[in-house]
Design a protein around this motif. Structure first.
Motif, PDB file in Angstrom:
ATOM      1  N   ARG A  91     -21.016  23.658  67.540  1.00  0.00           N
ATOM      2  CA  ARG A  91     -20.782  22.671  66.704  1.00  0.00           C
ATOM      3  C   ARG A  91     -20.130  21.688  67.294  1.00  0.00           C
ATOM      4  O   ARG A  91     -20.295  20.350  66.408  1.00  0.00           O
ATOM      5  N   GLU A  92     -18.069  21.782  67.966  1.00  0.00           N
ATOM      6  CA  GLU A  92     -17.984  20.570  68.554  1.00  0.00           C
ATOM      7  C   GLU A  92     -18.598  19.682  68.946  1.00  0.00           C
ATOM      8  O   GLU A  92     -18.540  18.469  68.779  1.00  0.00           O
ATOM      9  N   LYS A  93     -19.217  19.914  70.286  1.00  0.00           N
ATOM     10  CA  LYS A  93     -20.197  19.919  70.761  1.00  0.00           C
ATOM     11  C   LYS A  93     -20.725  18.889  70.128  1.00  0.00           C
ATOM     12  O   LYS A  93     -20.910  17.268  70.508  1.00  0.00           O
ATOM     13  N   GLU A  94     -22.080  19.445  69.767  1.00  0.00           N
ATOM     14  CA  GLU A  94     -22.165  18.369  68.617  1.00  0.00           C
ATOM     15  C   GLU A  94     -22.974  17.464  67.869  1.00  0.00           C
ATOM     16  O   GLU A  94     -22.388  15.805  66.828  1.00  0.00           O
ATOM     17  N   ARG A  95     -20.466  17.917  66.739  1.00  0.00           N
ATOM     18  CA  ARG A  95     -20.280  17.156  66.395  1.00  0.00           C
ATOM     19  C   ARG A  95     -19.040  15.273  67.068  1.00  0.00           C
ATOM     20  O   ARG A  95     -20.042  14.304  66.364  1.00  0.00           O
ATOM     21  N   LEU A  96     -19.403  16.145  67.998  1.00  0.00           N
ATOM     22  CA  LEU A  96     -18.619  14.735  68.920  1.00  0.00           C
ATOM     23  C   LEU A  96     -20.422  14.084  69.186  1.00  0.00           C
ATOM     24  O   LEU A  96     -19.449  12.413  69.654  1.00  0.00           O
ATOM     25  N   THR A  97     -21.338  14.063  69.821  1.00  0.00           N
ATOM     26  CA  THR A  97     -22.444  13.859  70.068  1.00  0.00           C
ATOM     27  C   THR A  97     -22.707  12.902  69.238  1.00  0.00           C
ATOM     28  O   THR A  97     -23.708  11.711  69.047  1.00  0.00           O
ATOM     29  N   ARG A  98     -23.057  14.233  68.127  1.00  0.00           N
ATOM     30  CA  ARG A  98     -23.952  13.497  66.736  1.00  0.00           C
ATOM     31  C   ARG A  98     -23.419  12.271  65.851  1.00  0.00           C
ATOM     32  O   ARG A  98     -24.343  11.404  65.793  1.00  0.00           O
ATOM     33  N   TYR A  99     -22.370  12.307  65.737  1.00  0.00           N
ATOM     34  CA  TYR A  99     -21.675  10.917  65.403  1.00  0.00           C
ATOM     35  C   TYR A  99     -20.644  10.054  65.854  1.00  0.00           C
ATOM     36  O   TYR A  99     -19.864   9.411  65.748  1.00  0.00           O
ATOM     37  N   HIS A 100     -21.408  10.408  67.102  1.00  0.00           N
ATOM     38  CA  HIS A 100     -19.958   9.023  68.144  1.00  0.00           C
ATOM     39  C   HIS A 100     -19.299   9.151  67.961  1.00  0.00           C
ATOM     40  O   HIS A 100     -18.041   8.065  67.927  1.00  0.00           O
ATOM     41  N   VAL A 101     -18.360   9.906  68.169  1.00  0.00           N
ATOM     42  CA  VAL A 101     -16.947  10.287  68.671  1.00  0.00           C
ATOM     43  C   VAL A 101     -16.282   9.830  69.505  1.00  0.00           C
ATOM     44  O   VAL A 101     -16.518   9.981  70.353  1.00  0.00           O
ATOM     45  N   ALA A 102     -15.081   8.531  69.230  1.00  0.00           N
ATOM     46  CA  ALA A 102     -14.874   7.880  70.896  1.00  0.00           C
ATOM     47  C   ALA A 102     -13.848   9.155  71.135  1.00  0.00           C
ATOM     48  O   ALA A 102     -13.048   9.170  70.338  1.00  0.00           O
ATOM     49  N   ALA A 103     -13.861   8.655  73.174  1.00  0.00           N
ATOM     50  CA  ALA A 103     -12.896   9.909  73.258  1.00  0.00           C
ATOM     51  C   ALA A 103     -11.408   8.700  73.602  1.00  0.00           C
ATOM     52  O   ALA A 103     -10.889   9.262  74.082  1.00  0.00           O
ATOM     53  N   TYR A 104     -11.766   7.725  73.265  1.00  0.00           N
ATOM     54  CA  TYR A 104     -10.402   6.501  74.132  1.00  0.00           C
ATOM     55  C   TYR A 104     -10.293   4.900  72.516  1.00  0.00           C
ATOM     56  O   TYR A 104     -11.770   5.508  72.538  1.00  0.00           O
ATOM     57  N   LEU A 105      -9.433   4.542  72.766  1.00  0.00           N
ATOM     58  CA  LEU A 105      -8.934   3.679  71.935  1.00  0.00           C
ATOM     59  C   LEU A 105      -8.499   2.301  72.465  1.00  0.00           C
ATOM     60  O   LEU A 105      -7.594   2.954  72.764  1.00  0.00           O
ATOM     61  N   TRP A 106      -8.787   1.698  72.368  1.00  0.00           N
ATOM     62  CA  TRP A 106      -7.828   0.330  73.058  1.00  0.00           C
ATOM     63  C   TRP A 106      -6.393   0.010  71.439  1.00  0.00           C
ATOM     64  O   TRP A 106      -6.637  -0.034  70.564  1.00  0.00           O
ATOM     65  N   ALA A 107      -5.317   0.073  73.048  1.00  0.00           N
ATOM     66  CA  ALA A 107      -4.339  -0.467  71.297  1.00  0.00           C
ATOM     67  C   ALA A 107      -4.568  -1.968  71.330  1.00  0.00           C
ATOM     68  O   ALA A 107      -5.834  -2.682  71.848  1.00  0.00           O
TER      69      ALA A 107
END
Length: 588
Positions: A91-107
């Protein structure tokens, strides 16, 4: 139309079967992940992994020169951004992929990155190429956001908001609710899945306050969801309102990022409503959309955060329809008192320009200035605004609902122009200043290519997929048109077996989705699974009935309060017409 010959097939160079279909990287090869623009618009960054996902590097492309370099090496990225396929919880894998959760963010300074490494945040300095662990709590932290001045970082942990200085030494908990039913800045299932919400808190432009959504799920019923993947299945209880059940009770809050004092805002006296979008107009003034339970009336409020007093500045009602949040993202312009409002009001999804007094937003209602473009097509999303040149960039399906192209139009309503022409899908992601954009292109005869483009200039490839069409002998389906009982055109596609794969009557497989959230008939890549079936002697057919997206308001809302009836009628009507046109298909 009489019988037509079987479709010829180009000679494949690689075997096509279930194993190759699900091989690491798929048929196309592993493409770039987490593509992001730096805030200054100078760099396009992305993660590129090997086919198995075991080794990955963070790259960037210089938008001006096209130069390509490694930002973060494979050795460092392995711990900062592990492959999502290694996440064990399905379910966590699906959340990350389905909702395109970014793994990093620019400052904001474009010199630092924050990584979310499976719930722990790491601050990476691009100058020194070093990473410092930013959080180390037992509970995961997520949805990190830098303050606009770059001095602080906010994040969500256990449904509460936290803020920390970029030194990582002054963590402060801003909201202090306990339990699993109260959310502050966090997102529940309904808002993520049904309203396409990806974040529920936002910094003020001056970096002093944070506006956030508070959700109370106490009265929302639970639904058991079983994870069948492990040897011993696990059951999770998801807050999941069915028809007529209570939704989360929501309200807006504004919290002082330094003192932690919260001011609550009452927008409406209604008891059952959503707040699907909100943000900052300027320092001291926020905007918020309020949607009724039946999703056919939207109110836009401006709120003075000092007095917590709201003002209703715009109302739109869609009689017999609903607001589609994949395509109705309001966008405020930064330099002027204006915002863009997509609407179905003339029967198609188009963009409308509104104005307000930027110095005193609370003084009057928003004023409609003009409709920026019009025609028998749908705007599929506003992708960027170049305020300096007064240009709006958007995706639309002008001329063919089965395609997506990139367009531009001026804020004065002039100069509508197509930026793409090749048949298929062109998906854009613009830099903040809208001077550059990425274009992902693919079509019935074209394998995917990701390019970096300069507005008004050239497009240069960043990544090219394997030529899966040629390598595996994938064939484009035949695109067909049918008529519903009221004369409405229905689009279909048919893939016949290659020559020699079938003898006698051809058995027909009908692939039905029926909407309302997705089309099956698109001028996209050929479907490799359909090709596998066709080589075994089957024909594969699909038709988009009324109720599927990409068409006008009348077409999409034909199913309102009548799920199942119109869809089935259109499917059967199209099938009758197909069998009449192709007598070689086995109707029995």
């Amino acid at each position: 139309m009489g019988s037509i010959p079987f479709v010829a097939q180009s000679a494949p160079t690689k075997p096509l079967n279930i194993d190759t279909l699900f091989q690491p990287g798929g048929l196309a090869g592993r493409g770039p992940e987490t593509t992001e623009w730096s805030p200054d618009g100078a760099k396009l960054s992305f993660v590129q992994r090997d086919e198995k996902g075991e080794k990955g590097e963070l790259w960037y492309v210089d938008a001006a020169t096209g130069e390509k370099k490694v930002l973060v090496s494979a050795a460092k990225l392995a711990s900062l951004d592990p492959d999502v396929n290694k996440v064990k919880n399905e379910r966590e894998k699906e959340r990350l992929t389905r909702y395109h959760v970014a793994a990093y963010l620019w400052a904001p300074d474009s010199k630092h990155l924050i990584f979310d490494s499976q719930g722990q945040l790491w601050l990476y300095d691009l100058g020194t190429e070093t990473a410092v662990q930013f959080t180390s709590a037992g509970d995961p932290s997520g949805d990190p956001k830098f303050s606009p001045d770059g001095k602080h970082l906010a994040y969500v942990r256990k449904h509460n908001l936290y803020v920390n200085s970029v030194s990582g030494k002054k963590e402060k908990q801003l909201t202090k609710d306990t339990g699993d039913n109260l959310f502050n800045g966090d997102i529940d299932w309904v808002y993520a899945e049904e309203l396409a919400v990806r974040s529920n808190y936002f910094w003020s432009p001056d970096s002093k306050d944070i506006a956030f959504l508070h959700m109370d799920e106490t009265n929302v019923p639970t639904y058991p969801i079983t994870d069948w993947m492990p040897t011993h299945p696990a059951v999770e209880q998801e807050k999941y309102p069915k028809v007529g059940d209570p939704n989360p009770v929501v309200k807006l809050g504004v919290v002082d990022a330094d003192k932690g004092k919260v001011k609550w805002i009452t927008l409406t006296g209604a008891e059952d409503f959503y707040i699907p979008r909100f943000g900052w107009v300027k320092d001291g003034v926020i905007w918020a959309e309020v949607l009724n339970r039946t999703e056919d009336k939207m109110d836009l409020y401006f709120v003075d955060t000092k007095s917590a007093k709201p003002r209703l500045v715009l109302t739109e009602t869609l009689e017999g329809a609903w607001f589609d949040f994949e395509h109705t993202e309001i966008r405020f312009l930064k330099s002027t008192g204006q915002f863009l409002w997509p609407s179905w009001r003339d029967g198609n999804m188009h963009i409308y320009l509104y104005s307000f007094d930027k110095q005193n937003p609370m003084a009057a209602d928003a004023k409609l200035e003009r409709q920026l473009e019009k025609g028998d097509y749908a705007v599929l999303g506003i992708k960027g605004v170049d305020e300096a040149s007064g240009t709006v960039f958007f995706e639309a399906n002008k001329d063919d609902p089965r395609q997506t192209h990139i367009y531009s139009v001026q804020l004065d309503g002039s100069g509508l122009k197509a930026l793409t022409t090749e048949e298929g899908f062109h998906l854009a992601d613009f830099s903040d200043d809208a001077k550059h954009y990425t274009q992902m292109y693919f079509g019935p005869q074209a394998s995917p290519v990701l390019s970096l483009c300069s507005v008004g200039g050239a497009c240069n490839p960043v990544w090219k997929a394997n030529d899966e069409i040629a390598e595996y002998g994938l064939r484009a389906a035949k695109y067909l048109e049918f008529k519903a009982d009221d004369g409405t055109i229905l689009y279909g596609r048919l893939l016949l077996p290659p020559e020699g794969a079938a003898s006698g009557k051809v058995p027909l497989i009908i692939n039905i989705y029926g909407g309302p959230a997705g089309q099956t008939v698109r001028k996209s890549l050929p479907d490799p699974f359909d090709e596998i079936l066709s080589r075994k002697g089957f024909a594969i057919f699909s038709v988009d009935n009324r109720g599927t997206p990409g068409r006008d308001r009348k077409f999409q809302t034909a199913i309102r309060h009548e799920f199942g009836a119109v869809e089935l009628k259109d499917q059967l009507t199209a099938l009758d017409q197909l069998l009449a046109q192709y007598p070689q298909l086995d109707k029995d």
